[in-house]
Design an enzyme around this catalytic site. Sequence first.
Site, PDB file in Angstrom:
ATOM      1  N   HIS A   1      11.696 -38.608   8.524  1.00 11.75           N
ATOM      2  CA  HIS A   1      11.147 -38.971   9.833  1.00 11.75           C
ATOM      3  C   HIS A   1      11.601 -40.373  10.219  1.00 11.75           C
ATOM      4  CE1 HIS A   1       8.344 -38.350  13.120  1.00 11.75           C
ATOM      5  NE2 HIS A   1       7.786 -39.531  12.892  1.00 11.75           N
TER       6      HIS A   1
ATOM      7  N   LEU B   1      11.229 -42.595  19.552  1.00 18.93           N
ATOM      8  CA  LEU B   1      11.019 -42.045  18.214  1.00 18.93           C
ATOM      9  C   LEU B   1       9.598 -41.533  18.069  1.00 18.93           C
ATOM     10  CD1 LEU B   1      11.572 -41.649  15.126  1.00 18.93           C
ATOM     11  CD2 LEU B   1      10.927 -44.061  14.848  1.00 18.93           C
ATOM     12  N   SER B   2       9.442 -40.342  17.478  1.00 19.31           N
ATOM     13  CA  SER B   2       8.148 -39.828  17.061  1.00 19.31           C
ATOM     14  C   SER B   2       7.188 -39.732  18.252  1.00 19.31           C
ATOM     15  CB  SER B   2       7.595 -40.713  15.938  1.00 19.31           C
ATOM     16  OG  SER B   2       6.493 -40.126  15.305  1.00 19.31           O
ATOM     17  N   ALA B   3       6.081 -40.468  18.255  1.00 21.51           N
ATOM     18  CA  ALA B   3       5.203 -40.470  19.426  1.00 21.51           C
ATOM     19  C   ALA B   3       5.976 -40.912  20.657  1.00 21.51           C
ATOM     20  CB  ALA B   3       4.006 -41.382  19.184  1.00 21.51           C
TER      21      ALA B   3
END
Length: 414
Positions: free
Chosen positions: A290, A153-155
């Site tokens: 997000h 997820l994300s980073a």
Amino acid sequence: MLAKQIKKANSRSTLLRKSLLFAAPIILAVSSSSVYALTQVSNFGTNPGNLQMFKHVPSGMPANAPLVVALHGCTQTAAAYEASGWSALGNTHKFYVVYPQQQSGNNSNKCFNWFEPGDITRGQGEALSIKQMVDNMKANHSIDPSRVYVTGLSAGAFMTTVMAATYPDVFAGAAPIAGGPYKCATSMTSAFTCMSPGVDKTPAAWGDLARGGYSGYNGPKPKISIWHGSSDYTVAPANQNETVEQFTNYHGIDQTPDVSDTVGGFPHKVYKSANGTPLVETYTITGMGHGTPVDPGTGANQCGTAGAYILDVNVCSSYYIGQFFGIIGGGGTTTTTTSGNVTTTTAATTTTTTATQGYTQTTSATVTNHYVAGRINVTQYNVLGARYGYVTTIPLYYCPSLSGWTDKANCSPI
């Protein structure tokens, strides 16, 4: 989540970058906020990225089981990211899960450093540390090397595309959630631009960056499932399309979807090779911000627990990613089920025969699709390809005596 948390606390010291390899790993049991107790593994390698390693080992694991590497987002921990549902699915479908964990000494908000050249290059930094975690699992458990996957997820999603590009010889599949293309950024400043509004390149330019992750590599490349919320204001949704362009070009296929449908009411697209093998897919979660999509519940396709950046949208991303990888269900191939004198053919499931015989499952697909679904390793893929042709549809049989698949109904090895 990511935009405000990407700043690095301090650059690593030379000492941390040159941490020593010890002969035997140290195992520590931890629970934290984990749904299932995770086990910390220390001294799993030289660990140039100074990451921590946690693993989930389900009970009753068969030989040659798959492995999923799950990368958390900024401010999260390994234990917190268990809420994505991977450990529970591993218990049910019998695969191992590794959760790398960032340390605040590397990044003040515990973001994986997906924009630092020293961490996103093959053989260096955090990328190498994650690869060493896979090596440690292979050394200490019966892992099928052809069924190792990465998601995040994300980073952690950006680091997922890093691992797909730099270690295509290690990972058979990747699934970034709310991330973007490999080398979208190579500095902290460019990272913010990458996240929003995003960076626009041609498919060829993106593909060249991915190919540069392991220059000269000509082996099988990881398939990729790309997830994004349409209302993500942290990592712009445009990054999903840029990632599609990168990995379709990386695979040598065009950017026109071969399948456009809905799953759970959300748009889903699939991009296939010339012989019909799904190589890239996307899920666009309409209205979602997000986070990682989950669907808490007890249904077969439900999983996860809602929390910070773990969003209940009535579709469990981990389940459908597992299907795409081929470690949950049939991975998109055709399966024949025999019961008495009745034969039924279904898609995307693997079922059990009730006839008395040495094998317990049979499924038909091309040799390439069998490999993509994780039923055979690279060596077996080459043997069967030479024997039958890579695009020839053949039956495989799962034999408990082999703890794996064979092309022989009498359960002789490939």
